[in-house]
Design an enzyme around this catalytic site. Structure first.
Site, PDB file in Angstrom:
ATOM      1  N   GLY A   1       0.847  -1.198   0.000  1.00  0.00           N
ATOM      2  CA  GLY A   1       0.000   0.000   0.000  1.00  0.00           C
ATOM      3  C   GLY A   1       0.878   1.241   0.000  1.00  0.00           C
ATOM      4  O   GLY A   1       0.540   2.256   0.608  1.00  0.00           O
TER       5      GLY A   1
ATOM      6  N   GLY B   1      -0.359   4.857  -1.062  1.00  0.00           N
ATOM      7  CA  GLY B   1      -1.380   5.545  -0.275  1.00  0.00           C
ATOM      8  C   GLY B   1      -0.829   6.654   0.597  1.00  0.00           C
ATOM      9  O   GLY B   1       0.370   6.950   0.578  1.00  0.00           O
TER      10      GLY B   1
ATOM     11  N   ASP C   1       2.310  -1.859  -4.377  1.00  0.00           N
ATOM     12  CA  ASP C   1       0.928  -1.380  -4.427  1.00  0.00           C
ATOM     13  C   ASP C   1       0.317  -1.899  -5.713  1.00  0.00           C
ATOM     14  O   ASP C   1       1.031  -2.327  -6.624  1.00  0.00           O
ATOM     15  CB  ASP C   1       0.874   0.167  -4.397  1.00  0.00           C
ATOM     16  CG  ASP C   1      -0.461   0.679  -3.857  1.00  0.00           C
ATOM     17  OD1 ASP C   1      -1.494   0.438  -4.500  1.00  0.00           O
ATOM     18  OD2 ASP C   1      -0.460   1.323  -2.797  1.00  0.00           O
ATOM     19  N   ILE C   2      -1.001  -1.798  -5.790  1.00  0.00           N
ATOM     20  CA  ILE C   2      -1.700  -2.216  -7.001  1.00  0.00           C
ATOM     21  C   ILE C   2      -1.477  -1.186  -8.113  1.00  0.00           C
ATOM     22  O   ILE C   2      -1.554  -1.482  -9.296  1.00  0.00           O
ATOM     23  CB  ILE C   2      -3.196  -2.439  -6.678  1.00  0.00           C
ATOM     24  CG1 ILE C   2      -3.855  -3.325  -7.697  1.00  0.00           C
ATOM     25  CG2 ILE C   2      -3.944  -1.148  -6.465  1.00  0.00           C
ATOM     26  CD1 ILE C   2      -5.120  -3.985  -7.179  1.00  0.00           C
TER      27      ILE C   2
ATOM     28  N   TYR D   1     -16.215   0.007   7.704  1.00  0.00           N
ATOM     29  CA  TYR D   1     -14.774   0.196   7.931  1.00  0.00           C
ATOM     30  C   TYR D   1     -14.428  -0.078   9.396  1.00  0.00           C
ATOM     31  O   TYR D   1     -13.496  -0.833   9.703  1.00  0.00           O
ATOM     32  CB  TYR D   1     -14.409   1.630   7.542  1.00  0.00           C
ATOM     33  CG  TYR D   1     -12.972   2.024   7.794  1.00  0.00           C
ATOM     34  CD1 TYR D   1     -11.932   1.449   7.078  1.00  0.00           C
ATOM     35  CD2 TYR D   1     -12.664   3.001   8.730  1.00  0.00           C
ATOM     36  CE1 TYR D   1     -10.622   1.832   7.299  1.00  0.00           C
ATOM     37  CE2 TYR D   1     -11.360   3.403   8.951  1.00  0.00           C
ATOM     38  CZ  TYR D   1     -10.336   2.810   8.235  1.00  0.00           C
ATOM     39  OH  TYR D   1      -9.047   3.201   8.464  1.00  0.00           O
TER      40      TYR D   1
ATOM     41  N   LYS E   1     -12.144  -3.018  11.047  1.00  0.00           N
ATOM     42  CA  LYS E   1     -10.970  -2.734  11.884  1.00  0.00           C
ATOM     43  C   LYS E   1     -11.086  -3.397  13.250  1.00  0.00           C
ATOM     44  O   LYS E   1     -10.114  -3.925  13.782  1.00  0.00           O
ATOM     45  CB  LYS E   1     -10.765  -1.213  12.024  1.00  0.00           C
ATOM     46  CG  LYS E   1     -10.260  -0.535  10.752  1.00  0.00           C
ATOM     47  CD  LYS E   1      -8.868  -1.014  10.382  1.00  0.00           C
ATOM     48  CE  LYS E   1      -8.341  -0.364   9.117  1.00  0.00           C
ATOM     49  NZ  LYS E   1      -7.052  -0.929   8.668  1.00  0.00           N
TER      50      LYS E   1
HETATM   51  N1  SER Z   1      -8.973   8.546   8.446  1.00  0.00           N
HETATM   52  C1  SER Z   1      -9.829   7.402   8.409  1.00  0.00           C
HETATM   53  C2  SER Z   1     -11.093   7.694   7.728  1.00  0.00           C
HETATM   54  O1  SER Z   1     -11.523   8.830   7.783  1.00  0.00           O
HETATM   55  C3  SER Z   1     -10.105   6.903   9.800  1.00  0.00           C
HETATM   56  O2  SER Z   1      -9.192   5.936  10.115  1.00  0.00           O
HETATM   57  O3  SER Z   1     -11.697   6.824   7.199  1.00  0.00           O
END
Ligand code: SER
Length: 315
Positions: free
Chosen positions: A8, A11, A34-35, A142, A146
């Site tokens: 990654g 990023g 990375d891709i 998300y 996590k």
């Molecule tokens: N910065 C991230 C987001 O806004 C939170 O880990 O998704």
């Protein structure tokens, strides 16, 4: 000599992290992957491998062929994008972690760093000075990925002694590579717009305070944690980490000190609901006590550097 791979590396975190790791351990010892292609600085300073983190065979071959012993796994879909594509986010964020945890379990890799986030917290979590151990009922895909990831990390450590280390990053602010698809991205976008157009329309409301951190602090924390003596790492899920906390209005006021005619307006979108479920500030006593964490950059210093560096980039 064993090597490090950053997965990654194109990023927001990966691009800064790769350069700092190369700085510390030598360009030849840090592979970026990375891709898609990374920044010119990353591409030209060392080895780069095109890698889809879900391509199990290629990941395995790349790690084996290059004698990689430490993996920084940063490939993930962030909060905003994940809400638009929940299944894909779940697949990317989870599969990549389990794949990597298995490589640590099987001793192909010695150490794994994997980022968690303030998104693991939810609407029922105490919002101010959020403790390390608290209620965690994330309401975004998300955040769910996590939190599940954190549980897997701790599980692999306890069950297989897999050396995995993790931080719950706050919103990260940087000038090298823009963030993408996150709820805290406004705090990066605002600088580009302030310099280019002297105005910014924010997708969060003016008083939505969130925990934030300047990238050099985040990079330092990451490398410090990975270098820490394993006996000092008491938390194998993920560490709370804190630096600054501010709202869009407070950030705008800080920018106005440098650009007096800067104007901010507010048009909250779906990310407002996400932000409202996250903490305003984080208690990171465990990180301080266990491996000596302390942040350096406060809000005025961060604003000053962001405006200067993005100003240079745009001119
Ligand atoms: N910065 C991230 C987001 O806004 C939170 O880990 O998704």
């Amino acid at each position: 000599m064993n090597k490090i791979i950053v997965i990654g590396a194109s990023g927001q975190i990966g691009s800064d992290l790769t350069l700092e790791l190369r700085n510390r351990y030598g360009n030849e010892n840090v592979i970026a992957s990375d891709i898609k292609n990374a920044s010119d600085e990353v591409m030209s300073s060392g080895q780069f491998e095109v890698l889809d983190v879900l391509d199990e065979k290629k990941v395995f071959d790349t790690i084996k062929k290059n004698n990689v012993d430490t993996v920084y796994l940063l490939a993930a879909m962030l909060s905003g994008s994940a809400e638009k594509n929940p299944k894909k986010a779940w697949e990317l964020n989870m599969k990549s972690l389990i794949l990597m945890l298995d490589l640590v379990k099987d001793s192909l890799v010695k150490k794994l760093f994997w980022p968690s986030s303030i998104a693991v917290f939810g609407p029922t979590t105490p919002k101010i000075n959020t403790p390390q151990l608290t209620i965690m009922e994330p309401s975004t895909v998300y955040g769910i990925s996590k939190l599940a990831g954190e549980r897997w990390c701790e599980y692999y450590f306890k069950k297989y002694n897999a050396d995995v280390r993790s931080i719950r990053y706050p919103g990260l602010i940087s000038y090298k590579t823009e963030a993408g698809g996150g709820t805290t991205d406004y705090a990066v976008e605002i600088f580009y717009e302030a310099i280019k157009h002297k105005k910014y329309e924010c997708f969060l409301t003016e008083n939505t305070a969130l925990p934030m951190m300047f990238m050099p602090d985040a990079i330092k924390a990451t490398i410090d944690l990975v270098e820490a003596d394993p006996k000092n790492i008491k938390i194998r899920s993920s560490y709370n980490l804190s630096a600054i906390s501010f709202s869009p209005k407070q950030l705008a006021i800080g920018i106005t000190k440098h650009i007096p005619n800067f104007n901010i307006s507010y048009k909250p979108d779906f990310r407002q609901q996400i932000a409202e479920t996250w903490p305003e500030s984080i208690n990171d006593e465990c990180a301080q006590k266990d491996w000596g964490w302390k942040y350096t950059y406060d809000l005025p210093k961060m604003i000053e550097i962001m405006l200067r560096e993005i100003g240079k980039k745009l001119s």
